[in-house]
Design a protein around this motif. Structure first.
Motif, short mmCIF file in Angstrom:
data_model
loop_
_atom_site.label_atom_id
_atom_site.label_comp_id
_atom_site.label_asym_id
_atom_site.label_seq_id
_atom_site.Cartn_x
_atom_site.Cartn_y
_atom_site.Cartn_z
N PHE A 169 0.55 -1.20 -0.08
CA PHE A 169 0.31 -0.01 -0.31
C PHE A 169 0.80 1.16 0.12
O PHE A 169 0.85 2.27 0.15
CB PHE A 169 -0.99 -0.07 1.60
CG PHE A 169 0.11 0.01 2.48
CD1 PHE A 169 0.43 0.90 3.30
CD2 PHE A 169 -0.61 -1.20 3.55
CE1 PHE A 169 0.95 0.88 4.46
CE2 PHE A 169 0.42 -1.63 4.46
CZ PHE A 169 0.99 -0.33 5.12
N LEU A 217 -1.91 8.95 9.10
CA LEU A 217 -1.31 7.39 9.30
C LEU A 217 -0.07 7.82 8.30
O LEU A 217 -0.08 8.31 7.08
CB LEU A 217 -1.74 6.53 8.82
CG LEU A 217 -2.98 5.81 9.86
CD1 LEU A 217 -4.47 5.03 9.40
CD2 LEU A 217 -2.29 5.46 11.58
N HIS A 218 0.97 6.92 8.89
CA HIS A 218 2.38 6.76 7.81
C HIS A 218 2.77 8.45 7.26
O HIS A 218 3.70 8.35 6.52
CB HIS A 218 1.86 6.35 7.10
CG HIS A 218 0.88 4.78 6.45
ND1 HIS A 218 0.58 4.11 5.89
CD2 HIS A 218 1.45 4.06 8.33
CE1 HIS A 218 -0.17 2.74 6.12
NE2 HIS A 218 0.42 3.39 7.88
N THR A 222 -11.51 1.90 8.63
CA THR A 222 -11.36 0.30 9.25
C THR A 222 -10.40 -0.44 8.11
O THR A 222 -10.56 -1.29 7.88
CB THR A 222 -12.95 -1.26 9.08
OG1 THR A 222 -13.29 -0.55 7.70
CG2 THR A 222 -13.95 -0.67 10.01
N GLU A 223 -10.19 0.60 7.70
CA GLU A 223 -9.16 0.03 6.46
C GLU A 223 -8.24 -0.40 7.01
O GLU A 223 -7.06 -0.79 6.66
CB GLU A 223 -8.90 1.35 5.34
CG GLU A 223 -9.86 1.80 4.70
CD GLU A 223 -9.49 2.83 3.04
OE1 GLU A 223 -8.59 2.51 2.60
OE2 GLU A 223 -10.13 4.10 3.68
N PHE A 224 -7.67 -0.16 8.22
CA PHE A 224 -6.10 0.55 9.26
C PHE A 224 -6.60 0.44 10.18
O PHE A 224 -7.72 0.87 10.81
CB PHE A 224 -4.96 1.26 9.48
CG PHE A 224 -4.84 1.18 7.42
CD1 PHE A 224 -3.81 0.88 6.83
CD2 PHE A 224 -5.30 2.22 6.73
CE1 PHE A 224 -3.13 1.49 5.31
CE2 PHE A 224 -5.08 2.28 5.01
CZ PHE A 224 -3.66 1.75 4.80
N HIS A 241 -3.05 -5.00 14.77
CA HIS A 241 -2.12 -5.74 14.32
C HIS A 241 -1.65 -7.14 15.08
O HIS A 241 -0.64 -6.53 16.52
CB HIS A 241 -1.90 -5.39 13.24
CG HIS A 241 -0.45 -4.84 13.41
ND1 HIS A 241 0.71 -4.72 14.41
CD2 HIS A 241 0.08 -3.31 13.38
CE1 HIS A 241 1.95 -4.51 14.05
NE2 HIS A 241 0.54 -2.85 13.84
N HIS A 247 4.62 -6.56 11.29
CA HIS A 247 3.28 -6.75 11.02
C HIS A 247 2.33 -8.01 11.05
O HIS A 247 3.73 -9.21 10.21
CB HIS A 247 2.52 -5.80 10.10
CG HIS A 247 2.63 -4.07 10.47
ND1 HIS A 247 2.47 -3.22 9.38
CD2 HIS A 247 2.49 -3.59 11.39
CE1 HIS A 247 2.72 -2.05 9.75
NE2 HIS A 247 2.31 -2.37 10.80
N HIS A 296 -5.48 -9.42 12.35
CA HIS A 296 -5.91 -7.81 12.35
C HIS A 296 -6.62 -7.20 12.79
O HIS A 296 -7.50 -8.26 13.47
CB HIS A 296 -6.49 -7.30 10.95
CG HIS A 296 -6.75 -6.39 10.82
ND1 HIS A 296 -6.26 -5.33 10.75
CD2 HIS A 296 -8.22 -5.87 10.78
CE1 HIS A 296 -7.06 -3.93 10.72
NE2 HIS A 296 -8.31 -4.07 10.25
N SER A 300 -9.36 -4.91 14.04
CA SER A 300 -10.03 -3.10 13.76
C SER A 300 -10.69 -2.01 14.59
O SER A 300 -10.38 -2.93 15.76
CB SER A 300 -11.49 -3.68 12.71
OG SER A 300 -12.36 -3.33 11.96
N THR A 352 -4.65 9.90 -0.65
CA THR A 352 -3.39 9.57 -0.11
C THR A 352 -2.23 10.37 -0.69
O THR A 352 -2.87 11.10 -1.19
CB THR A 352 -2.39 8.65 -0.82
OG1 THR A 352 -3.62 7.11 -0.30
CG2 THR A 352 -0.80 8.17 -0.71
N HIS A 365 -4.50 9.07 16.99
CA HIS A 365 -3.82 8.23 16.91
C HIS A 365 -2.91 7.52 18.20
O HIS A 365 -2.12 9.14 18.35
CB HIS A 365 -2.62 8.24 15.48
CG HIS A 365 -2.44 6.77 15.41
ND1 HIS A 365 -1.26 6.67 14.54
CD2 HIS A 365 -2.46 5.49 16.14
CE1 HIS A 365 -0.96 4.98 14.50
NE2 HIS A 365 -1.75 4.72 15.62
#
Length: 259
Positions: free
Chosen positions: A64, A82-83, A170-172, A175, A182, A186, A188, A220, A237
């Motif tokens: 991704f 995120l990220h 709920t995509e990320f 974990h 990772h 998962h 959620s 993104t 987060h």
């Protein structure tokens, strides 16, 4: 892969978890108005190297992302959640900053994230976002233990976020974690109780409630990594790595001073 750690590996997980937490707290104390995100990344690199540990991010190249990530910490500001790829940006008073860090030491990884407001002008809305993710994280940890299902944790996390009025993506989510950053299962950030994988002692989980103020849709950045709220709203987060024990759950990513 779902990995169950033996007592020796669990002991190492405590060491790695404390390192991650201590680095995050050091970064938080140094992240003031005018601090550049690239400096935060360089400080992180130095602290990881000084500890004889390894970054889980610098060579990270999942499907991704536009990898490898190439940096040592995720730095997400305001509408980024995120990220967050570090870039040439100086923090301003009132910025909501999320730092997400994963490190491997002695063959075991730990992952944690904190959100906080920079400077002396925190907006009440930003503090409310942060508080909701922290409360959701505590609820998820409280629901964890041997025999609990992953859906129990998801339900506990989602109940707090929903009651606070935030949409849930709920995509990320959370974990499994262990010898790699990772793993399955998962977790959620919302779900149905009584469903999913049954937790066992020795299992490590990274629980990470995150929210966006008025949307559940992500976009993104052109950098191929940073995920932002589709509406430009603020985000928060919170994340801990926990170990399932014989009688509950142990938080591994607490700072040394809080243990």
């Amino acid at each position: 892969m779902i990995e169950i750690l033996n007592p020796a590996k669990l002991a190492q997980a405590r060491v790695t978890g404390a390192l991650v937490a201590d680095i995050l707290q050091a970064l938080k104390s140094r992240a003031t108005v005018g601090t550049n995100l690239l400096d935060i990344d360089r400080w992180t690199q130095t602290m990881i190297a000084d500890a004889g540990a390894e970054s889980c991010y610098v060579d990270y190249a999942p499907s991704f992302g536009s990898g490898p990530f190439g940096h040592y910490v995720c730095t997400a500001v305001n509408d980024a959640v995120l990220h967050g790829l570090p870039y040439d940006y100086a923090l301003a008073d009132g910025d909501l900053l999320t730092l997400d860090l994963a490190v491997s030491q002695g063959g075991v990884a730990a992952d944690s994230a904190i959100s906080f407001v920079v400077g002396e002008s925190p907006a009440p809305e930003s503090l409310a976002l942060i508080d909701a993710t922290q409360r959701a994280l505590r609820a998820g940890i409280a629901a964890a233990g041997p025999g609990a299902r992953t859906g129990d944790l998801s339900y506990a996390i989602g109940s707090v976020l929903s009651e606070a009025g935030y949409p849930i993506n709920t995509e990320f989510g959370g974990h499994g974690i262990g010898s790699t950053m990772h793993q399955d299962p998962h977790i959620s950030n919302t779900g149905r109780p009584g469903r999913g994988y049954k937790l066992r002692p020795g299992l490590l989980l990274a629980l990470e409630p995150w929210v966006m103020e008025d949307t559940d849709e992500l976009v993104t950045d052109a950098d191929g990594w940073t995920l932002r709220s589709a509406t430009g709203c603020r985000t928060a987060h919170s994340e801990h790595t926990i170990a399932i024990t014989e009688d509950g759950a142990e938080i591994l990513t607490l700072p040394t001073q809080d243990r």
